[in-house]
Write a protein that holds these residues in place. Structure first.
Motif, mmCIF file in Angstrom:
data_model
loop_
_atom_site.group_PDB
_atom_site.id
_atom_site.type_symbol
_atom_site.label_atom_id
_atom_site.label_comp_id
_atom_site.label_asym_id
_atom_site.label_seq_id
_atom_site.Cartn_x
_atom_site.Cartn_y
_atom_site.Cartn_z
ATOM 1 N N GLY A 175 27.725 27.853 40.781
ATOM 2 C CA GLY A 175 26.723 28.819 41.207
ATOM 3 C C GLY A 175 25.446 28.638 40.408
ATOM 4 N N SER A 176 24.657 29.674 40.387
ATOM 5 C CA SER A 176 23.356 29.588 39.720
ATOM 6 C C SER A 176 23.452 29.762 38.209
ATOM 7 N N GLY A 177 24.580 30.299 37.732
ATOM 8 C CA GLY A 177 24.692 30.627 36.314
ATOM 9 C C GLY A 177 24.124 31.988 35.980
ATOM 10 N N ARG A 178 23.481 32.624 36.938
ATOM 11 C CA ARG A 178 22.958 33.986 36.750
ATOM 12 C C ARG A 178 23.910 34.985 37.414
ATOM 13 N N PHE A 179 23.912 36.208 36.915
ATOM 14 C CA PHE A 179 24.870 37.208 37.384
ATOM 15 C C PHE A 179 24.166 38.455 37.893
ATOM 16 N N SER A 227 25.627 34.793 40.979
ATOM 17 C CA SER A 227 24.813 34.529 42.154
ATOM 18 C C SER A 227 25.145 33.142 42.692
ATOM 19 N N GLY A 228 25.380 33.058 43.989
ATOM 20 C CA GLY A 228 25.775 31.797 44.606
ATOM 21 C C GLY A 228 27.269 31.651 44.794
ATOM 22 N N SER A 229 28.041 32.675 44.387
ATOM 23 C CA SER A 229 29.499 32.637 44.544
ATOM 24 C C SER A 229 29.952 33.141 45.906
ATOM 25 N N ASP A 230 29.027 33.699 46.678
ATOM 26 C CA ASP A 230 29.343 34.276 47.989
ATOM 27 C C ASP A 230 30.311 35.444 47.892
ATOM 28 N N GLU A 231 30.253 36.167 46.791
ATOM 29 C CA GLU A 231 31.092 37.352 46.604
ATOM 30 C C GLU A 231 30.197 38.565 46.395
ATOM 31 N N ASP A 232 30.653 39.714 46.899
ATOM 32 C CA ASP A 232 29.902 40.959 46.789
ATOM 33 C C ASP A 232 30.273 41.675 45.493
ATOM 34 N N VAL A 233 29.283 42.033 44.700
ATOM 35 C CA VAL A 233 29.562 42.626 43.402
ATOM 36 C C VAL A 233 30.206 44.002 43.536
ATOM 37 N N ALA A 234 29.825 44.784 44.552
ATOM 38 C CA ALA A 234 30.432 46.109 44.730
ATOM 39 C C ALA A 234 31.905 45.989 45.100
ATOM 40 N N ALA A 235 32.242 45.007 45.953
ATOM 41 C CA ALA A 235 33.641 44.808 46.344
ATOM 42 C C ALA A 235 34.466 44.346 45.145
ATOM 43 N N PRO A 241 26.830 51.130 34.490
ATOM 44 C CA PRO A 241 25.849 50.216 35.090
ATOM 45 C C PRO A 241 25.559 49.011 34.193
ATOM 46 N N GLY A 242 24.962 47.989 34.790
ATOM 47 C CA GLY A 242 24.746 46.740 34.087
ATOM 48 C C GLY A 242 23.897 46.834 32.842
ATOM 49 N N ASP A 243 22.976 47.798 32.777
ATOM 50 C CA ASP A 243 22.083 47.894 31.622
ATOM 51 C C ASP A 243 22.544 48.936 30.609
ATOM 52 N N ALA A 244 23.735 49.493 30.804
ATOM 53 C CA ALA A 244 24.233 50.544 29.910
ATOM 54 C C ALA A 244 25.013 49.934 28.739
ATOM 55 N N PRO A 245 25.106 50.637 27.614
ATOM 56 C CA PRO A 245 25.963 50.165 26.519
ATOM 57 C C PRO A 245 27.401 50.014 27.001
ATOM 58 N N ARG A 246 28.093 48.971 26.536
ATOM 59 C CA ARG A 246 29.447 48.687 27.027
ATOM 60 C C ARG A 246 30.245 48.009 25.928
ATOM 61 N N ASP A 247 31.560 48.031 26.108
ATOM 62 C CA ASP A 247 32.458 47.339 25.185
ATOM 63 C C ASP A 247 32.770 45.926 25.665
ATOM 64 N N PHE A 248 32.785 45.721 26.981
ATOM 65 C CA PHE A 248 33.010 44.382 27.516
ATOM 66 C C PHE A 248 32.511 44.325 28.951
ATOM 67 N N THR A 249 32.411 43.099 29.479
ATOM 68 C CA THR A 249 31.964 42.870 30.850
ATOM 69 C C THR A 249 33.014 42.053 31.583
ATOM 70 N N VAL A 250 33.302 42.435 32.820
ATOM 71 C CA VAL A 250 34.209 41.664 33.671
ATOM 72 C C VAL A 250 33.354 40.811 34.597
ATOM 73 N N TYR A 251 33.465 39.488 34.451
ATOM 74 C CA TYR A 251 32.666 38.547 35.226
ATOM 75 C C TYR A 251 33.528 37.865 36.293
ATOM 76 N N LEU A 252 32.949 37.656 37.456
ATOM 77 C CA LEU A 252 33.533 36.764 38.462
ATOM 78 C C LEU A 252 32.603 35.566 38.549
ATOM 79 N N ALA A 253 33.105 34.387 38.145
ATOM 80 C CA ALA A 253 32.264 33.203 38.010
ATOM 81 C C ALA A 253 32.888 32.015 38.730
ATOM 82 N N THR A 254 32.052 31.141 39.241
ATOM 83 C CA THR A 254 32.542 29.897 39.837
ATOM 84 C C THR A 254 33.262 29.080 38.760
#
Length: 279
Positions: free
Chosen positions: A89-93, A118-126, A153-166
């Motif tokens: 993909g693009s490497g951007r999320f 971005s470029g994974s053809d997956e919907d982030v909400a789903a 939300p993406g810009d909020a303080p967090r403990d970890f992030t769950v990524y879906l990546a190519t």
């Protein structure tokens, strides 16, 4: 003749009196029945509360909806998604900008955000919804009663992030976190790096061969991979199959093998923490 006519009139009078008495009696009976009717007849609510009579019931001309549903064959489970999977993909999320409910009833609150390449053809909400389902349970990590989880939300303080990546991006991100996910030179598994739960798009869409051959639904694999990698983020390590035919612990590397165990996506089974021998 006079006496005969008098007798005739007397009989006619008696007949009329009898008719009047009978009419009055009938009217009284009708009125009595009409007055008794409200207390003798069940209301719709009372009738609904009455038990059904025993014995055979009259046959219906058409099957009930429940009978129709029961009689119709269930759709086969989705084992893997059709079509080509983007290998890069693009490497951007793109981050989901929504807040989710607090999952769990008590304990430390850990916040996570969700992102899709971005470029994974997956919907982030789903994807965020699938992650929430996996972490909600019943059977998820929050069933301990000592942990709560919440999407932010993406810009909020967090403990970890769950990524879906190519696959290519997942391989690069995992390697940067000190984890090699390659098999035969290709990024194959998912991983956890510090503060990052990284799900490989290939696995998200295609599951793994031993799940597919056992006809385990893709949704089960997705729940497993989320709970497995989040388990690493929570400090849990790999485990082994506790015995042939038993459920696989969620911290077993089910993406690589089952070793006689049965697929299981949950860290808690029947309300108890389910584990296997340490690897």
């Amino acid at each position: 003749m006079f006496r005969s006519a008098h007798r005739h009139r007397r009989f006619a009078l008696i007949a009329q009196l009898v008719a009047v008495v009978l009419a009055i009696g009938a009217a009284v009976t009708v009125v009595a029945e009409e007055r008794a009717e409200p207390s003798d007849r069940l209301t719709a609510e009372e009738a609904a509360a009455q038990p059904l009579p025993a014995g055979p019931q009259p046959a219906s001309s058409s099957p009930s909806p429940s009978a129709t549903v029961a009689a119709s064959p269930s759709a086969p489970p989705v084992l893997r998604m059709p079509g080509a999977v983007p290998s890069a993909g693009s490497g951007r999320f793109d981050h989901d900008d929504r807040s989710g409910p607090v999952l769990g009833r008590a304990g430390e609150l850990r916040r996570y955000r969700v992102a899709v390449e971005s470029g994974s053809d997956e919907d982030v909400a789903a994807f965020a919804q699938a992650v929430q389902v996996a972490l909600t349970g019943p059977g998820s990590w929050v069933d301990s009663g000592r942990l709560r989880l919440q999407q932010v939300p993406g810009d909020a303080p967090r403990d970890f992030t769950v990524y879906l990546a190519t696959a290519r991006t997942a391989g690069r991100m995992c390697a940067a976190g000190g984890v090699d996910i390659r098999i035969d030179g290709r990024p194959y598994t998912s991983c956890r790096a510090p503060g990052q739960v990284i799900v490989n798009l290939d696995r998200w869409r295609l599951s793994v061969p031993h799940y597919v051959s056992a006809r385990v639904p893709l949704s089960v694999y997705r729940t497993y991979v989320v709970n497995h990698e989040v388990g690493h983020q929570l400090g849990h390590h790999h485990e082994r199959c506790p015995g042939s035919g038993r459920p696989a612990p969620v911290m077993m590397q089910q993406t690589l093998f089952l070793n006689g165990c049965r697929a299981n996506p949950w860290p808690y089974v029947d309300g108890r923490r389910y584990t296997g021998p340490a690897l």
